[in-house]
Design a protein around this motif. Structure first.
Motif, mmCIF file in Angstrom:
data_model
loop_
_atom_site.group_PDB
_atom_site.id
_atom_site.type_symbol
_atom_site.label_atom_id
_atom_site.label_comp_id
_atom_site.label_asym_id
_atom_site.label_seq_id
_atom_site.Cartn_x
_atom_site.Cartn_y
_atom_site.Cartn_z
ATOM 1 N N ASP A 32 0.836 -1.184 0.000
ATOM 2 C CA ASP A 32 0.000 0.000 0.000
ATOM 3 C C ASP A 32 0.881 1.247 0.000
ATOM 4 O OD1 ASP A 32 -2.867 1.146 0.663
ATOM 5 O OD2 ASP A 32 -1.471 2.130 2.036
ATOM 6 N N LEU A 33 0.450 2.286 -0.691
ATOM 7 C CA LEU A 33 1.263 3.501 -0.798
ATOM 8 C C LEU A 33 1.566 4.117 0.561
ATOM 9 C CD1 LEU A 33 -0.166 5.359 -3.917
ATOM 10 C CD2 LEU A 33 2.097 4.348 -3.641
ATOM 11 N N LYS A 34 0.595 4.168 1.448
ATOM 12 C CA LYS A 34 0.795 4.795 2.751
ATOM 13 C C LYS A 34 1.382 3.841 3.774
ATOM 14 C CE LYS A 34 -2.887 8.243 2.292
ATOM 15 N NZ LYS A 34 -4.161 8.757 2.889
ATOM 16 N N ARG A 35 0.988 2.583 3.728
ATOM 17 C CA ARG A 35 1.369 1.633 4.775
ATOM 18 C C ARG A 35 2.551 0.757 4.406
ATOM 19 N NH1 ARG A 35 -3.996 2.332 4.383
ATOM 20 N NH2 ARG A 35 -5.151 2.940 6.240
ATOM 21 N N GLY A 36 3.000 0.828 3.177
ATOM 22 C CA GLY A 36 4.160 0.063 2.757
ATOM 23 C C GLY A 36 3.864 -1.412 2.583
ATOM 24 N N THR B 146 3.132 -5.002 3.959
ATOM 25 C CA THR B 146 2.469 -5.460 5.180
ATOM 26 C C THR B 146 2.304 -6.973 5.219
ATOM 27 O OG1 THR B 146 0.286 -5.077 4.181
ATOM 28 C CG2 THR B 146 1.226 -3.295 5.526
ATOM 29 N N ASN C 208 -2.306 -2.285 -3.486
ATOM 30 C CA ASN C 208 -3.387 -1.507 -2.872
ATOM 31 C C ASN C 208 -4.112 -2.281 -1.779
ATOM 32 O OD1 ASN C 208 -3.025 0.748 -4.704
ATOM 33 N ND2 ASN C 208 -3.985 -0.548 -6.267
ATOM 34 N N ALA D 147 -3.614 -3.563 2.402
ATOM 35 C CA ALA D 147 -2.849 -3.408 3.634
ATOM 36 C C ALA D 147 -3.285 -4.474 4.619
ATOM 37 C CB ALA D 147 -3.049 -2.022 4.232
ATOM 38 N N ARG E 277 2.857 -3.675 9.594
ATOM 39 C CA ARG E 277 3.782 -3.049 8.649
ATOM 40 C C ARG E 277 5.126 -3.769 8.735
ATOM 41 N NH1 ARG E 277 3.743 2.543 6.932
ATOM 42 N NH2 ARG E 277 5.647 3.048 5.801
ATOM 43 N N ASP F 40 9.342 -0.705 4.192
ATOM 44 C CA ASP F 40 9.067 0.102 3.005
ATOM 45 C C ASP F 40 10.004 -0.342 1.897
ATOM 46 O OD1 ASP F 40 7.067 1.892 4.002
ATOM 47 O OD2 ASP F 40 8.634 2.924 5.138
ATOM 48 N N LYS G 60 10.911 6.012 -6.892
ATOM 49 C CA LYS G 60 11.544 5.603 -5.639
ATOM 50 C C LYS G 60 12.868 4.876 -5.854
ATOM 51 C CE LYS G 60 7.389 5.107 -2.742
ATOM 52 N NZ LYS G 60 7.870 5.845 -1.560
#
Length: 255
Positions: A177-181, A183, A213, A215, A219, A222, A245
């Motif tokens: 996930d973009l925000k949560r990396g 998982t 996409n 999560a 976590r 990254d 990145k």
């Protein structure tokens, strides 16, 4: 068919289709609807499903950890392609760390073509798959056995990993996930993956496209510049983000 075999098949169907109906399962397995309801009640008590009127749906909890035998049947074609690409990038004499996942087991099978290799793993199935393979040295982490994933976890497994410096850590995940990396559904499994990453020069994340996409509960890490992501397909938005990145991208359609 044994009751446990029927339950596993029902769970595999749920993993693929997300829902099942009692009437359809009764006809498929030639048993009474009451028998199917009992199967679903047991799966609900184990936390895998939620019963609904006339059937059941797969439990969508982020810490749900389906048994390895079930996960092996999911997205098999994609995982086979990913495993082949990963194996093609491994060179004779490399030392690898390989985590416990259905994708890693497929990778282990592809690695048997190599004549000289060292594999450090916490996966019972990988240990069995590579046992007796001439030229491949297999090192077990030891640790506490997790029945669901047939993996070895815990502090003793982490300490074993820390004794080695590997060329490549090959890990999988439950979601990216973009925000949560990156998982994982289980904290102990996440700790092992982190340890593998710390103890290797390179990290390969091998995951099929259904994990994008999504999560899960814990976590893990990254993705960082220099990491390699191996997947079956990648949409343009994710491709752009990952290239920005500094992630090396390998998809099954790439030459």
């Amino acid at each position: 068919m044994l009751a446990i075999e029927r339950k596993n098949e029902i769970l595999a169907t749920l993993q693929k289709e997300q829902r099942v109906l009692v009437t359809e399962l009764s006809q498929r397995y030639n048993v009474t609807e009451e028998t199917i309801r009992r199967d679903l009640e047991k799966l609900e008590k184990e936390g895998f499903v939620k019963k609904t009127y006339g059937g059941a749906v797969l439990n969508s909890n982020t810490n749900l950890d389906l048994p390895l035998r079930i996960r092996e049947k999911n997205n098999q074609e994609e995982k086979e392609k990913i495993a082949s690409r990963v194996a093609d990038m491994i060179e004779e004499g490399d030392s690898l760390m390989l985590d416990a996942s259905s994708t890693s087991l497929m990778i282990a099978k592809k690695l048997k073509k190599l004549k000289k290799l060292t594999v450090i793993t916490n996966a019972v199935e990988v240990l069995i798959e590579l046992s007796g393979q001439e030229g491949i040295k297999v090192i077990s982490t030891g640790g506490v056995l997790r029945d669901a994933s047939l993996s070895l976890v815990g502090k003793s497994a982490e300490r074993t990993l820390e004794n080695y410096n590997a060329d490549i850590a090959i890990i999988s995940c439950k979601g990216l996930d973009l925000k949560r990396g990156v998982t994982e559904s289980n904290e102990e499994e996440a700790e092992i993956k982190r340890a593998m990453r710390r103890c290797a020069t390179q990290t390969f994340l091998a995951m099929d496209s259904s994990k994008f996409n999504r999560a899960s509960f814990v976590r893990t890490t990254d993705l960082k510049s220099g990491d390699t992501l191996v997947t079956d397909k990648l949409d343009e938005e994710w491709r752009r983000i990952l290239i920005d990145k500094g992630i090396r991208l390998v998809t099954c359609g790439d030459e």
